[in-house]
Design an enzyme around this catalytic site. Structure first.
Site: not given
Ligand code: ADP
Ligand code: MG
Length: 537
Positions: A62, A95-96, A387
């Site tokens: 996270d 957040t990322t 989240d």
């Molecule tokens: P953040 O802290 O920004 O939420 P995450 O590690 O939760 O970071 O990653 C979020 C990203 O992962 C988003 O851009 C989301 O669309 C992408 N994502 C989630 N599931 C998939 C998937 N199955 N294939 C590709 N991208 C995905």
């Molecule tokens: Mg996320």
């Protein structure tokens, strides 16, 4: 010839970095922050293990948790951490993404600085691009509402993909969507009404949504029933003791007979309290203050379950959960004021007893009980739940969703480039750099999944040029495809918030050309050479 005396306007202890140095230094620090979280992005993102000064370990994926625990000292880097915090508090996820976007905006700005483009032109271009991007985002987003539970569940599952909660995401999606649908009030969601409790006695798959509240209190007396079915619950804010009826009166006793009379009177008053409870029809009592021993004894005799010294916040949650009204004066307690629950029960785990109030009819406060064998796991599960809860609360409020997996970023980037063409002057360059920063999200998703980012970007861009607006890089199938159909869906607000805060912080950092750091300040390595991040410099 006399030598010129230097003039000091600052205390000797102030460390000063100016102009290009200050700027480059800040940009570098911000980029390092973005780099630190980059590998965690997306479904195939890795976790980080953070060990603090006293050896406490956190394993997480996270963004905001990582940055909060990193004890970052550089002032510009700290500003980056602030974005993550804002993102977390405003939308609870993304957040990322926000931090990476800010890092990339700054990295790209550096290219423009190298071309001798003035920072004010860059910041103007970035602000313009951000405004436009949000406009496009609005046009591209899709309506969603509470009725579409299927969509909401996809949103949760997307939020949990790749987190520690991956294996239980179906279950968590059900729990989260049910919980929020239950407590929402005309689209308003107060997440404070969902309590998350952690318990080690079971495994994660058994995590449950309790239509009620769990209070960290045992029944006042062991002779009280351990379990009450068809509970009618009285919520009392005042003490069930002598003074609750008579106030602070002083009694002087001069003879044994008087003493006896007094004792009898006391007994009568206390019995009267119990009678009032009983005649209201209550079989469970939660009292915010104390309950006299004698009252406890008679309550037990009548088969009434009672807890004393229950915190005010718990009493309030109970009122919301089981629909009762909190009374201060026992005379006000009638059947109308009582809350209802299917079961009130004391459950003992090892040495401690807790009171479970379950099966409330239309609860406006709920509990999610997270089971996990270890604290690290339960903490990560809690973060995943938060989240997901944040995402759904956002969707219910904002009613807008977008395709994830980089689809929306690529489409926004494409539209921004089109818009840039309509501009004359140097801002055009900045808008184009903004567009390219957005592409960093899909390219990192691909990279973290071991795919070739350039190939993926090329394919994505060509699809979007051909009008396939919903195409993203699905990390499960490794295909560039319609990700909305695949259920990779996110709240639009995550993206607009990320764009706003990333633009804000990057333009703010770009405008700084002078850093004055007092050496006595908490950031000794704040300027100059040190970046001040463990293992980073
Ligand atoms: P953040 O802290 O920004 O939420 P995450 O590690 O939760 O970071 O990653 C979020 C990203 O992962 C988003 O851009 C989301 O669309 C992408 N994502 C989630 N599931 C998939 C998937 N199955 N294939 C590709 N991208 C995905
Ligand atoms: Mg996320």
């Amino acid at each position: 010839m006399t030598e010129k005396q230097p003039i000091y306007i600052l205390p000797e202890s102030t460390e000063r970095t100016m102009g290009k140095d200050a700027q480059r230094n800040n940009i570098l620090a911000a980029k390092l922050v973005a780099d630190a979280v980059k590998t965690t992005l997306g479904p195939k993102g890795m976790d980080k293990m953070l060990v603090d000064a006293i050896g406490e370990i956190t394993v997480t994926n996270d963004g905001v948790s990582i940055l909060e625990k990193m004890e970052i000292e550089h002032p510009a880097a700290k500003m980056m951490v602030e974005i993550a915090k804002t993102q977390e508090s405003e939308v609870g996820d993304g957040t990322t993404t926000a931090v990476m976007l800010a890092g990339k905006l700054l990295e790209n700005a550096e290219k423009l600085l190298d071309l001798k483009i003035h920072p004010t032109i860059i910041t103007k271009g970035y602000s313009l691009a951000a405004e436009k991007a949000k406009e496009f985002l609005n046009e591209l987003s899709i309506e969603a509402s509470l009725e579409r539970k299927d969509i909401l569940k996809y949103v949760v599952k997307t939020a949990m993909t790749g987190k520690g909660a991956e294996v239980v995401k179906e279950k968590f999606a059900d729990i989260i969507v049910d919980a929020i649908s239950q407590i929402q009030d005309n689209g308003e969601v107060d997440l404070g009404n969902i309590k998350i409790l952690k318990n080690k006695s079971n495994s994660v798959e058994n995590t449950e949504l309790i239509k009620g509240i769990i209070i960290d209190k045992e029944r006042a007396l062991i002779d009280m029933p351990k379990k009450v079915e068809g509970a009618k619950i009285g919520l009392i804010s005042d003490a069930l003791e002598m003074k609750s009826l008579g106030g602070e009166s002083k009694i002087s006793i001069t003879s044994p007979q008087q003493f006896e009379e007094f004792s009898m009177m006391e007994e009568r008053i206390l019995k009267d309290i119990v009678e009032k409870v009983e005649s209201s029809g209550a079989n469970v009592i939660f009292c915010q203050k104390g309950i006299d021993d004698v009252v406890q004894y008679y309550l037990a005799k009548k088969g009434i379950y009672a807890c004393r010294r229950v915190p005010k916040s718990d009493i309030e949650s109970l009122a919301r959960a089981c629909g009762g009204r909190i009374v201060s004066n026992l005379n006000e307690l009638t059947s109308e004021e009582l809350g209802k629950a299917e079961v009130v029960e004391e459950i003992r785990k090892s040495d401690e007893g807790m009171t479970y109030v379950r099966g409330c009819e239309n609860p406006k406060a709920l509990t999610i009980m997270v089971y996990a064998g270890s604290e690290h796991v339960s903490d990560e599960m809690e973060r995943a739940l938060k989240d997901g809860l944040g995402d759904i609360a956002t969707v219910i409020k904002d009613k807008k969703i977008v395709p994830g997996a980089g689809a929306i970023e690529i489409e926004l980037s494409r539209k921004l480039r089109e818009f840039a063409n309509s501009l004359s002057g140097r801002e055009q360059l900045a808008v184009n750099e903004f567009a390219s920063a957005l592409e960093f999200i899909p390219s990192t998703l691909a990279e973290n999944a071991g795919l070739d980012p350039i190939d993926v970007l090329t394919e994505l861009k060509s699809k979007h040029d051909n009008g396939e607006k919903l195409f993203g890089i699905n990390i499960f199938t490794n295909n560039v495809e319609d990700v909305l159909r695949e259920g990779i869906i996110e709240p639009a607000k995550i993206k607009s918030q990320a764009i706003s805060s990333a633009t804000e912080v990057s333009t703010m950092i770009l405008r700084i050309d002078d850093v004055l750091a007092s050496k006595g300040s908490s950031s000794p390595s704040g300027t100059g050479q040190g970046i001040g991040m463990p293992g980073m410099d």
